[in-house]
Design a protein around this motif. Structure first.
Motif, PDB file in Angstrom:
ATOM      1  N   LEU A  41      -7.735   0.830   0.538  1.00  0.00           N
ATOM      2  CA  LEU A  41      -8.338   1.321   1.775  1.00  0.00           C
ATOM      3  C   LEU A  41      -8.686   2.805   1.668  1.00  0.00           C
ATOM      4  O   LEU A  41      -9.662   3.261   2.251  1.00  0.00           O
ATOM      5  CB  LEU A  41      -7.385   1.113   2.954  1.00  0.00           C
ATOM      6  N   VAL A  42      -7.876   3.541   0.939  1.00  0.00           N
ATOM      7  CA  VAL A  42      -8.142   4.964   0.766  1.00  0.00           C
ATOM      8  C   VAL A  42      -9.329   5.155  -0.175  1.00  0.00           C
ATOM      9  O   VAL A  42     -10.193   5.997   0.057  1.00  0.00           O
ATOM     10  CB  VAL A  42      -6.890   5.689   0.234  1.00  0.00           C
ATOM     11  N   ALA A  43      -9.388   4.368  -1.237  1.00  0.00           N
ATOM     12  CA  ALA A  43     -10.464   4.511  -2.230  1.00  0.00           C
ATOM     13  C   ALA A  43     -11.801   4.024  -1.687  1.00  0.00           C
ATOM     14  O   ALA A  43     -12.833   4.653  -1.912  1.00  0.00           O
ATOM     15  CB  ALA A  43     -10.107   3.745  -3.496  1.00  0.00           C
ATOM     16  N   ARG A 101      -4.559  -4.196   9.614  1.00  0.00           N
ATOM     17  CA  ARG A 101      -4.805  -3.960  11.031  1.00  0.00           C
ATOM     18  C   ARG A 101      -5.215  -2.500  11.178  1.00  0.00           C
ATOM     19  O   ARG A 101      -4.527  -1.602  10.696  1.00  0.00           O
ATOM     20  CB  ARG A 101      -3.544  -4.242  11.843  1.00  0.00           C
ATOM     21  N   LEU A 102      -6.352  -2.247  11.797  1.00  0.00           N
ATOM     22  CA  LEU A 102      -6.854  -0.886  11.988  1.00  0.00           C
ATOM     23  C   LEU A 102      -6.791  -0.522  13.467  1.00  0.00           C
ATOM     24  O   LEU A 102      -7.295  -1.257  14.319  1.00  0.00           O
ATOM     25  CB  LEU A 102      -8.286  -0.761  11.476  1.00  0.00           C
ATOM     26  N   ILE A 103      -6.186   0.618  13.759  1.00  0.00           N
ATOM     27  CA  ILE A 103      -6.072   1.114  15.132  1.00  0.00           C
ATOM     28  C   ILE A 103      -6.844   2.420  15.191  1.00  0.00           C
ATOM     29  O   ILE A 103      -6.459   3.407  14.556  1.00  0.00           O
ATOM     30  CB  ILE A 103      -4.592   1.343  15.509  1.00  0.00           C
ATOM     31  N   ARG A 104      -7.946   2.412  15.907  1.00  0.00           N
ATOM     32  CA  ARG A 104      -8.797   3.611  15.965  1.00  0.00           C
ATOM     33  C   ARG A 104      -8.070   4.765  16.655  1.00  0.00           C
ATOM     34  O   ARG A 104      -7.311   4.570  17.597  1.00  0.00           O
ATOM     35  CB  ARG A 104     -10.077   3.310  16.716  1.00  0.00           C
ATOM     36  N   HIS A 133     -14.426   7.817  13.289  1.00  0.00           N
ATOM     37  CA  HIS A 133     -14.335   7.538  11.855  1.00  0.00           C
ATOM     38  C   HIS A 133     -12.917   7.631  11.302  1.00  0.00           C
ATOM     39  O   HIS A 133     -12.729   7.623  10.084  1.00  0.00           O
ATOM     40  CB  HIS A 133     -15.247   8.481  11.070  1.00  0.00           C
ATOM     41  N   LEU A 134     -11.926   7.713  12.165  1.00  0.00           N
ATOM     42  CA  LEU A 134     -10.538   7.721  11.723  1.00  0.00           C
ATOM     43  C   LEU A 134      -9.799   6.558  12.368  1.00  0.00           C
ATOM     44  O   LEU A 134     -10.030   6.225  13.529  1.00  0.00           O
ATOM     45  CB  LEU A 134      -9.836   9.027  12.104  1.00  0.00           C
ATOM     46  N   ALA A 135      -8.906   5.950  11.592  1.00  0.00           N
ATOM     47  CA  ALA A 135      -8.113   4.841  12.117  1.00  0.00           C
ATOM     48  C   ALA A 135      -6.773   4.804  11.405  1.00  0.00           C
ATOM     49  O   ALA A 135      -6.645   5.204  10.245  1.00  0.00           O
ATOM     50  CB  ALA A 135      -8.841   3.516  11.926  1.00  0.00           C
ATOM     51  N   TRP A 136      -5.773   4.327  12.127  1.00  0.00           N
ATOM     52  CA  TRP A 136      -4.479   4.081  11.503  1.00  0.00           C
ATOM     53  C   TRP A 136      -4.547   2.697  10.861  1.00  0.00           C
ATOM     54  O   TRP A 136      -4.809   1.703  11.532  1.00  0.00           O
ATOM     55  CB  TRP A 136      -3.352   4.109  12.542  1.00  0.00           C
ATOM     56  N   ALA A 137      -4.332   2.652   9.560  1.00  0.00           N
ATOM     57  CA  ALA A 137      -4.331   1.368   8.849  1.00  0.00           C
ATOM     58  C   ALA A 137      -2.888   0.911   8.704  1.00  0.00           C
ATOM     59  O   ALA A 137      -2.031   1.673   8.264  1.00  0.00           O
ATOM     60  CB  ALA A 137      -4.972   1.524   7.479  1.00  0.00           C
ATOM     61  N   LEU A 180      -3.206   7.025   7.878  1.00  0.00           N
ATOM     62  CA  LEU A 180      -4.466   7.405   8.498  1.00  0.00           C
ATOM     63  C   LEU A 180      -5.558   7.345   7.444  1.00  0.00           C
ATOM     64  O   LEU A 180      -5.435   7.917   6.373  1.00  0.00           O
ATOM     65  CB  LEU A 180      -4.359   8.828   9.058  1.00  0.00           C
ATOM     66  N   VAL A 181      -6.633   6.566   7.730  1.00  0.00           N
ATOM     67  CA  VAL A 181      -7.738   6.418   6.772  1.00  0.00           C
ATOM     68  C   VAL A 181      -9.061   6.693   7.476  1.00  0.00           C
ATOM     69  O   VAL A 181      -9.180   6.596   8.686  1.00  0.00           O
ATOM     70  CB  VAL A 181      -7.772   4.996   6.150  1.00  0.00           C
ATOM     71  N   ARG A 182     -10.054   7.035   6.655  1.00  0.00           N
ATOM     72  CA  ARG A 182     -11.416   7.178   7.166  1.00  0.00           C
ATOM     73  C   ARG A 182     -12.087   5.799   7.091  1.00  0.00           C
ATOM     74  O   ARG A 182     -11.902   5.082   6.131  1.00  0.00           O
ATOM     75  CB  ARG A 182     -12.203   8.163   6.330  1.00  0.00           C
ATOM     76  N   CYS A 183     -12.835   5.479   8.109  1.00  0.00           N
ATOM     77  CA  CYS A 183     -13.560   4.205   8.082  1.00  0.00           C
ATOM     78  C   CYS A 183     -15.025   4.459   8.335  1.00  0.00           C
ATOM     79  O   CYS A 183     -15.436   5.555   8.720  1.00  0.00           O
ATOM     80  CB  CYS A 183     -12.978   3.222   9.084  1.00  0.00           C
TER      81      CYS A 183
END
Length: 101
Positions: free
Chosen positions: A58-60, A72-75, A81-85, A97-100
């Motif tokens: 998810l990070v890559a 599960r992604l929580i905006r 453009h950020l979500a808790w994965a 925390l990842v960028r989506c």
């Protein structure tokens, strides 16, 4: 002339065999327990590596901002453009925390 009896009596042989069999059974039981524990640890370690690999992917590679089967992604409110994965399995759960997209 003295006559000495050499050897073991039947009760002594039976007791020795019984002690030997009980000891062998105890050692085999301990061995089986040890093998089950090692197999369980290997399974949990593989499960952890699977969860970690999913999180690192998810990070890559930026995911879409939508849930999937394994993630599960929580905006984050206020930032589109950020979500808790959250990647979870039976024994482990990782949150990052990842960028989506």
């Amino acid at each position: 002339m003295t006559c000495s009896r050499q050897g073991f009596t039947l009760p002594e042989v039976c007791v020795a065999l019984t002690v030997f069999l009980v000891g062998t059974t105890a050692l085999l039981g301990g061995w089986n327990f040890f093998n089950r524990e090692v197999a369980g640890e290997r399974k949990r370690l593989e499960e952890f590596y699977d969860v970690l690999s999913s999180m690192e992917s998810l990070v890559a590679n930026r995911p879409d901002c939508a849930d999937s089967l394994s993630v599960r992604l929580i905006r984050v409110p206020g930032c589109s453009h950020l979500a808790w994965a959250v990647v979870a399995s039976e024994h482990y759960s990782l949150k990052r925390l990842v960028r989506c997209r």
